[in-house]
Scaffold this motif. Structure first.
Motif, mmCIF file in Angstrom:
data_model
loop_
_atom_site.group_PDB
_atom_site.id
_atom_site.type_symbol
_atom_site.label_atom_id
_atom_site.label_comp_id
_atom_site.label_asym_id
_atom_site.label_seq_id
_atom_site.Cartn_x
_atom_site.Cartn_y
_atom_site.Cartn_z
ATOM 1 N N LEU A 7 8.458 5.260 6.858
ATOM 2 C CA LEU A 7 7.981 5.346 8.230
ATOM 3 C C LEU A 7 6.877 4.313 8.483
ATOM 4 O O LEU A 7 6.871 3.646 9.520
ATOM 5 N N TRP A 8 5.959 4.178 7.541
ATOM 6 C CA TRP A 8 4.876 3.204 7.682
ATOM 7 C C TRP A 8 5.435 1.780 7.734
ATOM 8 O O TRP A 8 5.044 0.986 8.594
ATOM 9 N N GLY A 9 6.333 1.445 6.818
ATOM 10 C CA GLY A 9 6.922 0.105 6.806
ATOM 11 C C GLY A 9 7.690 -0.207 8.084
ATOM 12 O O GLY A 9 7.548 -1.289 8.659
ATOM 13 N N PHE A 10 8.490 0.731 8.524
ATOM 14 C CA PHE A 10 9.266 0.521 9.741
ATOM 15 C C PHE A 10 8.345 0.416 10.958
ATOM 16 O O PHE A 10 8.531 -0.444 11.831
ATOM 17 N N TRP A 55 -5.137 -4.548 8.871
ATOM 18 C CA TRP A 55 -4.882 -3.112 9.042
ATOM 19 C C TRP A 55 -3.495 -2.695 8.568
ATOM 20 O O TRP A 55 -3.316 -1.593 8.065
ATOM 21 N N PHE A 56 -2.508 -3.547 8.742
ATOM 22 C CA PHE A 56 -1.136 -3.171 8.375
ATOM 23 C C PHE A 56 -0.839 -3.356 6.891
ATOM 24 O O PHE A 56 0.062 -2.709 6.366
ATOM 25 N N VAL A 57 -1.562 -4.251 6.234
ATOM 26 C CA VAL A 57 -1.223 -4.554 4.838
ATOM 27 C C VAL A 57 -2.355 -4.208 3.887
ATOM 28 O O VAL A 57 -2.166 -3.434 2.939
ATOM 29 N N TYR A 58 -3.525 -4.768 4.095
ATOM 30 C CA TYR A 58 -4.575 -4.650 3.083
ATOM 31 C C TYR A 58 -5.221 -3.273 3.022
ATOM 32 O O TYR A 58 -5.497 -2.779 1.922
ATOM 33 N N ILE A 59 -5.442 -2.648 4.156
ATOM 34 C CA ILE A 59 -6.014 -1.292 4.134
ATOM 35 C C ILE A 59 -5.072 -0.318 3.418
ATOM 36 O O ILE A 59 -5.507 0.402 2.506
ATOM 37 N N PRO A 60 -3.769 -0.251 3.762
ATOM 38 C CA PRO A 60 -2.885 0.666 3.023
ATOM 39 C C PRO A 60 -2.775 0.327 1.537
ATOM 40 O O PRO A 60 -2.670 1.226 0.690
#
Length: 125
Positions: A7-10, A55-60
């Motif tokens: 869900l996060w990736g999509f 926010w989309f890559v480094y935080i997760p």
């Protein structure tokens, strides 16, 4: 729980597509403000692309790293505590074989022979 990564990736992929954040990077498409090799105002694709990339890559990525580290540390301490609480036990012996019986007979014969030798020397002395 397993559905969350998909869900996060999509979700981030669709958000980046609709916000026009994708641009040619050094290794393919990436959330990038300026496409590789393009200069000028017409090349700027997405506003705040660097912020969205963060926010989309480094935080997760860092959140998952920290959660994994925490889980492994908790497992380590749980196992260590369990080992301290477990009393030492002797390992079960293996079943006796025919060769073990022969070895025991030889040891008994040696012990019987040594006892007879000691008695004989005591009688002589």
């Amino acid at each position: 729980l397993l559905f969350f990564p998909f869900l996060w990736g999509f979700g981030t992929a669709m958000a980046s597509l609709f916000l026009d954040l994708y641009a040619r990077g050094s290794n393919g498409c990436w959330i990038n403000k300026n496409p590789k090799g393009c200069e000028g105002d017409e090349c700027i694709s997405g506003a705040n692309a660097d912020l969205y990339g963060f926010w989309f890559v480094y935080i997760p990525r860092w959140v998952s790293f920290c959660v994994s580290f925490l889980c492994m540390t908790l497992v380590y301490f749980k196992v260590a505590r369990g080992e301290e609480e477990t009393p030492e036990q002797e390992l079960p012996s293996r079943p006796k074989t025919a060769l073990d019986a022969v070895d025991e007979e030889k040891e008994e014969e040696k012990e019987d022979g040594n006892e007879n030798d000691d008695r004989g020397e005591a009688a002589k002395g």
